[in-house]
Motif scaffolding. Structure first.
Motif, PDB file in Angstrom:
ATOM      1  N   SER A  58      -2.123  -5.828  -8.158  1.00 19.29           N
ATOM      2  CA  SER A  58      -3.005  -5.417  -9.263  1.00 19.29           C
ATOM      3  C   SER A  58      -3.603  -3.931  -9.079  1.00 19.29           C
ATOM      4  O   SER A  58      -3.734  -3.317 -10.348  1.00 19.29           O
ATOM      5  N   GLN A  59      -3.739  -3.789  -8.006  1.00 18.05           N
ATOM      6  CA  GLN A  59      -4.196  -2.000  -7.825  1.00 18.05           C
ATOM      7  C   GLN A  59      -2.847  -1.234  -7.767  1.00 18.05           C
ATOM      8  O   GLN A  59      -3.127   0.079  -7.294  1.00 18.05           O
ATOM      9  N   GLY A  60      -1.920  -1.447  -8.231  1.00 19.10           N
ATOM     10  CA  GLY A  60      -0.610  -0.655  -7.980  1.00 19.10           C
ATOM     11  C   GLY A  60       0.000  -0.390  -6.713  1.00 19.10           C
ATOM     12  O   GLY A  60       0.639   0.367  -6.442  1.00 19.10           O
ATOM     13  N   GLY A  61      -0.297  -1.270  -5.764  1.00 15.79           N
ATOM     14  CA  GLY A  61       0.390  -1.317  -4.432  1.00 15.79           C
ATOM     15  C   GLY A  61       0.074  -0.210  -3.628  1.00 15.79           C
ATOM     16  O   GLY A  61       1.094   0.635  -3.332  1.00 15.79           O
ATOM     17  N   PRO A  62      -1.266  -0.005  -3.382  1.00 11.88           N
ATOM     18  CA  PRO A  62      -1.451   1.338  -2.765  1.00 11.88           C
ATOM     19  C   PRO A  62      -0.854   1.360  -1.278  1.00 11.88           C
ATOM     20  O   PRO A  62      -0.924   0.570  -0.569  1.00 11.88           O
ATOM     21  N   GLU A  63      -0.184   2.558  -0.927  1.00  4.67           N
ATOM     22  CA  GLU A  63       0.402   2.863   0.218  1.00  4.67           C
ATOM     23  C   GLU A  63      -0.527   2.705   1.582  1.00  4.67           C
ATOM     24  O   GLU A  63       0.097   1.848   2.419  1.00  4.67           O
ATOM     25  N   HIS A  64      -1.482   3.091   1.503  1.00  6.05           N
ATOM     26  CA  HIS A  64      -2.493   2.853   2.717  1.00  6.05           C
ATOM     27  C   HIS A  64      -2.486   1.542   3.054  1.00  6.05           C
ATOM     28  O   HIS A  64      -2.966   1.359   4.395  1.00  6.05           O
TER      29      HIS A  64
ATOM     30  N   HIS B 244      -0.786  -3.647   6.197  1.00 11.59           N
ATOM     31  CA  HIS B 244      -1.650  -4.761   6.331  1.00 11.59           C
ATOM     32  C   HIS B 244      -1.311  -6.013   5.369  1.00 11.59           C
ATOM     33  O   HIS B 244      -1.557  -7.064   5.734  1.00 11.59           O
ATOM     34  N   VAL B 245      -1.045  -5.624   4.036  1.00  9.22           N
ATOM     35  CA  VAL B 245      -0.354  -6.810   3.104  1.00  9.22           C
ATOM     36  C   VAL B 245       0.737  -7.356   3.778  1.00  9.22           C
ATOM     37  O   VAL B 245       0.893  -8.744   3.747  1.00  9.22           O
ATOM     38  N   ALA B 246       1.664  -6.643   4.109  1.00  7.19           N
ATOM     39  CA  ALA B 246       2.998  -7.364   4.745  1.00  7.19           C
ATOM     40  C   ALA B 246       2.810  -8.000   5.867  1.00  7.19           C
ATOM     41  O   ALA B 246       3.122  -8.985   6.125  1.00  7.19           O
ATOM     42  N   ASP B 247       1.706  -7.531   6.705  1.00  2.90           N
ATOM     43  CA  ASP B 247       1.415  -8.419   7.980  1.00  2.90           C
ATOM     44  C   ASP B 247       0.696  -9.628   7.573  1.00  2.90           C
ATOM     45  O   ASP B 247       0.805 -10.706   8.160  1.00  2.90           O
ATOM     46  N   ALA B 248      -0.083  -9.946   6.423  1.00  2.00           N
ATOM     47  CA  ALA B 248      -0.581 -11.009   6.008  1.00  2.00           C
ATOM     48  C   ALA B 248       0.583 -11.850   5.502  1.00  2.00           C
ATOM     49  O   ALA B 248       0.460 -13.200   5.847  1.00  2.00           O
ATOM     50  N   LEU B 249       1.394 -11.428   4.829  1.00  2.07           N
ATOM     51  CA  LEU B 249       2.496 -12.297   4.509  1.00  2.07           C
ATOM     52  C   LEU B 249       3.405 -12.720   5.702  1.00  2.07           C
ATOM     53  O   LEU B 249       3.662 -13.986   5.942  1.00  2.07           O
TER      54      LEU B 249
END
Lengths: 373, 379
Positions: free
Chosen positions: B268-274, B278-283
């Protein structure tokens, strides 16, 4: 649902483990690192006789595969014993050749790969692993690059069209293309223009030295016989990442095992250092990391989706590398010597981390389809 | 080796999904760590129970569906994917009930379990004491023999949910001078509103009364509320602890749903690079935990018991949960510190994970000593 290896799969692993233990793989690695391949070739044939390479080759080409779960079982053992050679590359080459529309290259090359009489390597980046000893040297490159006979690292421009990747928006899975030995970016696998598969000539010069002495890296040659134009690299990349992940898990398990043995024997202040909580907790963390990489790895072998395989790759490689750091720390100065065999696993853990996809590239691939599992 | 569900399991999943879709409240309930929220969550337990969804893994005689562990995992995946409320009955269902199934009497099960299943009686744990935390066996609260039962005296603390719960269970020292501290302990159930009990709520980090101190002054407990043999409480409680750390406390469904929410927030935030890694690690972590649990469930189904490897589990999910919430708060930027954010309650709750159910230091000791075979040392 029964998410456990069966008795036969366990027995296969045990047999291979026993064979590799008896083979004294550290001395094979040391020969290999000097470019003396006789003992490694002999070991390769024995591994092939156990049926290992046939697991990656379809029955139509004298194999018994593709069997990703069994192959994963095997590669954990190969990693556990730090077996040298283009093991992952041979498996990836088999997957690549078997997936070509034109069956001729597969008919010509795969039976010998399955039987172990022929060894393959496969390059998608600037370096080709073990190009001097491999019988089949496959190079994958975009046509523009293939026209040039120069090694890829020389024409690595900081900008400009390369690997056909897009702009690198957050969800398209792009990463740094062509970085590192035998690496290939997620974008090259997904949306690039057709890539040429060539049979490269033998290397002209000496190898570059890798931190891992077992990995002899030669500049990739992009000329040679054109075998095919390959629209989809995904099968080769998926198999390469799966096998690398399995190998890394085996490396990590060996490092943990050796370090546990060491801290039980090494005494300081009158007691084994393994009785200290600061030591225990580092090893507990290594154990946790490896044991959570294992189900990702076998889950990936079952689904063979790009997302699962990338998750297994980054997790197993990071777990192995974290275990290597712990192993080095807990061994102290002896662990920092090239002479001590631990070094063969320590350095391999570092090399596998970036082989066939950096951690960042794998994480990008996990997010590439925009949803969770 | 496979990851396939049977047609029956798929049908069960569909049935659960349909029911949840029709019943899950459209807006989140108020925090269950408040008096108002506690009452609403209790009512939700009753709604679940009315259609036998509150304790699917229990025998039907006590309100369950005789679901095996795979079906339980399926239910949990659907439950959290549907955004259903937190379970105010969690402590009773995941800690006390397994103990009663293993060590209780038929009479106790018939008396205790049905009202637990409906949320009519909500249970709190009473393990820790001011001087007995990780070293739980050093506990000093006493159970003294009296006519027809026991008199409990002493102080318990960090008793989750006790501020609003009805009854509690815990360990008490019934034999004062045993050679070893873990001998002479008895496992008892008691009424939090009985004469002699004082409950003093404690505000957790965000001030909500999520746990409490219990002061016990000669609280009478009848013999029928002793679980197992007097003096055998340690052994009985440790079998409960395995459940708590292991499969039954934190199902993969919870983390799969959280990872999905995090992914949507990031997108929803446009997938910020930074934040990508961390998001991948959550998945990845949610998938790893799911598959790890499938493997454990497969071993369980072929008759193996879950031993010290449940400590791997506990360290993993507790650290994972914090990392996931930290990523969310970081993504929220200036909104991240606000207690009204959708992630605040979960973040505060996650911070307790490495501490409760046996601290992660204790878990790492267990991993090192029992799984890796390292020598015991001074803690």
């Amino acid at each position: 649902m029964r998410f456990l290896l069966d008795t036969e799969q366990h027995a296969f692993a045990d047999t291979l483990n026993a064979m590799l233990t008896a083979a004294d793989t550290p001395s094979v690695v040391r020969d290999w690192s000097r470019g003396e391949h006789a003992s490694g070739r002999a070991l390769w044939r024995r591994i092939a006789e156990a049926g290992v390479f046939a697991l990656a080759v379809p029955e139509a080409y004298d194999g018994m595969g593709p069997l990703p779960v069994e192959l994963t079982v095997v590669f954990v053992e190969l990693g556990r014993h730090a077996v040298p050679g283009p093991l992952v590359e041979t498996v990836a080459a088999a997957a690549l050749l078997a997936a070509l529309d034109d069956r001729a290259p597969a008919k010509r090359l795969l039976p010998a790969l399955a039987s172990g009489t022929s060894v393959a390597t496969l390059a998608t980046g600037p370096y080709t692993l073990d190009a001097d000893m491999a019988d089949v040297r496959l190079t994958l490159a975009a046509p523009a690059q293939a026209l040039s006979a120069r090694p890829a690292f020389e024409d690595k421009a900081p900008s400009g069209p390369k690997q056909g990747s897009g702009g690198g928006s957050p969800q398209d899975g792009t990463g740094r293309g062509g970085g590192g030995a035998a690496s290939i970016s997620g974008s090259a696998a997904g949306n690039s223009a057709p890539t040429e598969l060539r049979l490269a000539p033998p290397p002209a010069g000496p190898p570059h030295l890798s931190l891992d002495p077992a990995r002899r890296l030669f500049p990739t040659l992009r000329d040679g016989e054109l075998l095919a134009t390959v629209p989809h690299l995904t099968p080769a990349l998926t198999w390469a990442r799966l096998a690398t992940a399995a190998q890394a898990l085996g490396v990590g398990l060996a490092l943990l095992d050796r370090t546990v043995t060491y801290v039980r024997q090494r005494t300081q202040f009158g007691v084994p250092i393994g009785s200290f909580q600061a030591v225990k907790h580092q090893l507990a963390d290594a154990k946790i990391a490896l044991e959570f990489a294992r189900p990702l790895l076998f889950g990936a072998a079952l689904t063979m989706t790009e997302q699962d395989v990338a998750a297994a790759k980054v997790t197993a490689c990071e777990a192995a590398y974290a275990t290597a750091r712990t192993a080095l720390q807990l061994h102290g100065a002896i662990g920092y010597t090239a002479e001590y065999d631990l070094s063969l696993w320590l350095t391999k853990a570092r090399a596998l981390r970036t082989a066939w996809g950096t951690p960042d590239e794998c994480r990008a691939a996990v997010l590439s389809d925009g949803r969770r599992w | 080796m496979d990851l396939d569900f049977t047609p029956e399991q798929d049908a069960f999943r569909a049935e659960a999904r349909t029911w949840l879709h029709a019943h899950v409240p459209s807006a989140p309930l108020p925090s269950l760590e408040t008096e108002e929220g506690f009452a609403v969550h209790r009512a939700w337990e009753s709604e679940l129970a009315a259609d036998r969804w509150s304790v699917v893994s229990w025998p039907s005689a006590y309100g369950g569906r005789d679901a095996d562990i795979v079906r339980w995992l399926v239910f949990e995946e659907e439950y959290y994917a549907a955004g259903a409320p937190g379970r105010v009955s969690q402590n009773g269902i995941s800690l006390l009930a397994p103990t009663l199934f293993d060590h209780g009497t038929e009479e106790q099960r018939a008396r205790v379990l049905p009202s637990m299943a409906t949320g009519e009686v909500i249970w709190a744990q009473a393990w820790s004491e001011p001087e007995a935390g990780s070293d739980l066996a050093s506990l000093r609260s006493r159970a003294v023999r009296t006519n027809g039962g026991w008199l409990l005296s002493g102080q318990k603390t960090w008793s989750s949910r006790a501020a609003f719960a009805d009854r509690a269970f815990g360990l008490f020292r019934s034999e004062p001078d045993t050679p070893k501290p873990h001998q002479g302990l008895t496992y008892l159930m008691f009424d939090l509103r009985a004469p002699g009990v004082t409950v003093r709520p404690i505000g957790r980090l965000d001030g909500k009364p999520a746990f409490a101190e219990l002061f016990l002054d000669e609280v009478f407990v009848p013999d029928e509320d002793v679980i197992g043999e007097p003096g055998q409480g340690w052994r009985i409680a440790m079998s409960t602890a395995g459940n708590e750390r292991g499969l039954m406390l934190r199902s993969p469904g919870r983390f799969l749903a959280s990872a999905d929410r995090l992914l949507k927030l990031w997108q929803s935030q446009g997938g910020p690079e930074h934040a990508r890694n961390h998001v991948a690690d959550a998945l990845i972590g949610a998938r790893a935990y799911q598959l790890f649990t499938y493997a454990a469930a497969s071993r369980f189904l072929q008759g193996e018991t879950l031993g010290p490897e449940s400590s791997l589990n506990k360290v993993f999910w507790s650290e994972y949960d914090i990392a996931l919430h930290e990523t969310a708060l970081d993504l929220l930027g200036p909104e991240g510190e606000l207690t009204q954010s959708d992630w605040s309650e979960g973040y505060v709750f996650s911070l307790a994970g490495p501490v409760y159910a046996g601290t992660n230091e204790i878990q790492r000791d267990i991993i090192a000593e029992r799984l890796l075979g390292l020598p015991k040392g001074r803690r």
